[in-house]
Write an enzyme that holds these catalytic residues in place. Structure first.
Site, PDB file in Angstrom:
ATOM      1  N   ASP A 133       0.770  -1.238   0.000  1.00 39.37           N
ATOM      2  CA  ASP A 133       0.000   0.000   0.000  1.00 39.37           C
ATOM      3  C   ASP A 133       0.810   1.302   0.000  1.00 39.37           C
ATOM      4  O   ASP A 133       0.401   2.263  -0.630  1.00 39.37           O
ATOM      5  CB  ASP A 133      -0.956  -0.007   1.206  1.00 39.37           C
ATOM      6  CG  ASP A 133      -2.033   1.063   1.106  1.00 39.37           C
ATOM      7  OD1 ASP A 133      -2.384   1.441  -0.016  1.00 39.37           O
ATOM      8  OD2 ASP A 133      -2.506   1.525   2.154  1.00 39.37           O
ATOM      9  N   CYS A 190     -25.654  -3.718 -11.798  1.00 41.44           N
ATOM     10  CA  CYS A 190     -25.761  -3.291 -10.398  1.00 41.44           C
ATOM     11  C   CYS A 190     -25.099  -1.929 -10.189  1.00 41.44           C
ATOM     12  O   CYS A 190     -23.992  -1.673 -10.673  1.00 41.44           O
ATOM     13  CB  CYS A 190     -25.098  -4.329  -9.486  1.00 41.44           C
ATOM     14  SG  CYS A 190     -25.108  -3.878  -7.734  1.00 41.44           S
ATOM     15  N   CYS A 197     -23.435   6.135  -2.036  1.00 41.88           N
ATOM     16  CA  CYS A 197     -22.392   7.096  -1.655  1.00 41.88           C
ATOM     17  C   CYS A 197     -23.014   8.417  -1.190  1.00 41.88           C
ATOM     18  O   CYS A 197     -23.700   9.095  -1.961  1.00 41.88           O
ATOM     19  CB  CYS A 197     -21.447   7.359  -2.826  1.00 41.88           C
ATOM     20  SG  CYS A 197     -20.131   8.545  -2.411  1.00 41.88           S
ATOM     21  N   CYS A 240     -14.801   5.309   5.432  1.00 40.40           N
ATOM     22  CA  CYS A 240     -16.204   5.058   5.086  1.00 40.40           C
ATOM     23  C   CYS A 240     -16.282   3.692   4.414  1.00 40.40           C
ATOM     24  O   CYS A 240     -15.457   3.361   3.562  1.00 40.40           O
ATOM     25  CB  CYS A 240     -16.717   6.146   4.144  1.00 40.40           C
ATOM     26  SG  CYS A 240     -18.426   5.919   3.594  1.00 40.40           S
TER      27      CYS A 240
END
Length: 344
Positions: A133, A190, A197, A240
């Site tokens: 990452d 979908c 959001c 989130c």
């Protein structure tokens, strides 16, 4: 190179705790550089200047380490045991993204990668580099090229046998391995992740404007958040999970094996978090990815959540911080106090 088969390598990776493994060539995603350039030119990276600073490496895994012949992509599950959206109704509590509720995944995944990497070196005599990452590596496109899954309309990686609650790790190696078949999108018609959001951070399917993403706003963004977006943040104080949580493919999600991902922080009280000074913040979130954003940015988020709580009883908590040494915290406190005053 000494004898080492791909089958042995995959088996060893699964023994280490990874849930899926795939291989691709370093040059397997030639379109990545163009996509990154368009993203940066549109300014959708916001304050994440580091994305542009090493654009050449980020856009091409082959440029990052020219000696690499194969990229081993590995997925590690952190699937939650409970619905991560349930806490959004607890307005006096702070919601922390699932991935940050336990120990720092960077440490846990890298430790596993290094163990696997050492075994590879001993077994084959190859050279390796491991990444989790923080390096200029576009893990998600590489993972799709390696057949682990695909980047969904929410731009996160998901798989038919994984769901989307996964961390990704990469091992670049000089060892030549047979690449896997790339995965293709199975999102179909979908739009659940786009529709949920709160800030409309997706300009189009498979595109993200980080400047409107709550994860970006609560973690990467420095200074005050735009007024129009503050109410949308709700009581999310770090990250989130909305777009991840509603993905239908999660019915096939694999269980987390690493006990370090078990929640340590739960749903903490906003009033308690607002009272943290720097030392208390560091102590409370030691070993957590939350620690890296620092006390000021975290308390700013907490104050936005207090302002969104609709609970006038929390107004005195905000008022105590209107004189905070950090101007962004002080401004957030004034905003929260005014908002709750109006509610009262």
């Amino acid at each position: 190179m000494k004898g080492l088969t791909k089958e042995q390598l995959v088996a060893r990776a699964l023994e280490e705790g990874f849930v899926k493994v795939g291989v691709c060539r370093p040059d397997a995603v030639p379109e990545a550089a163009g996509r990154l350039r368009a993203f940066l030119e549109a300014g959708r990276h916001g304050q994440m200047g580091w994305m542009a600073e090493r654009e050449e490496w980020r856009g091409s895994a082959a440029a990052l380490w020219p000696q690499a012949r194969s990229v081993l992509m590995l997925a590690e599950a952190y699937t939650p045991d409970v619905d991560p959206l349930a806490g959004l109704a607890r307005r006096d509590r702070g919601v922390i993204s699932v991935y940050a509720q336990g120990k720092d995944y960077h440490d846990l995944v890298k430790r596993r990668l290094k163990r696997l990497g050492r075994w590879m070196v001993e077994a084959s005599g190859c050279e390796i580099k491991v990444f989790v990452d923080t390096a200029p590596v576009m893990e998600k496109p590489l993972a799709q090229a390696a057949g682990l899954g695909w980047q969904g309309k929410h731009t996160n990686l998901l798989g038919r046998d994984l769901g989307n609650w996964v961390f990704l790790g990469a091992i670049f190696t000089t060892f030549e391995l047979e690449p896997d078949v790339p995965e293709v999108s199975h999102c179909g018609s979908c739009t659940a992740c786009l529709d949920i959001c709160p800030t409309r951070a997706f300009p189009a399917p498979y595109q993200l404007d980080a400047r409107r993403c709550i994860s970006y706003l609560t973690i990467e963004h420095r200074g005050p958040v735009d007024m129009e977006l503050r109410a949308c943040i709700g009581n999310r104080i770090y990250g989130c999970d909305d777009c991840l949580a509603v993905c239908p493919w999660n019915k096939f999600a694999v269980a987390a094996r690493e006990i370090g991902y078990q929640p340590k922080h739960g749903l903490p009280e906003l009033a308690e978090l607002a009272a943290l000074d720097d030392a208390a913040f560091r102590e409370r979130f030691a070993g957590s990815p939350i620690k890296r954003i620092g006390r000021d940015r975290f308390v700013r988020n907490v104050l936005y959540a207090i302002g969104n709580s609709g609970n006038p009883a929390l107004r005195h908590v905000a008022l105590r911080l209107t004189g905070d040494a950090d101007p962004t915290v002080a401004e957030a406190a004034e905003w929260a106090a005014a908002r709750l005053g109006s509610a009262a």
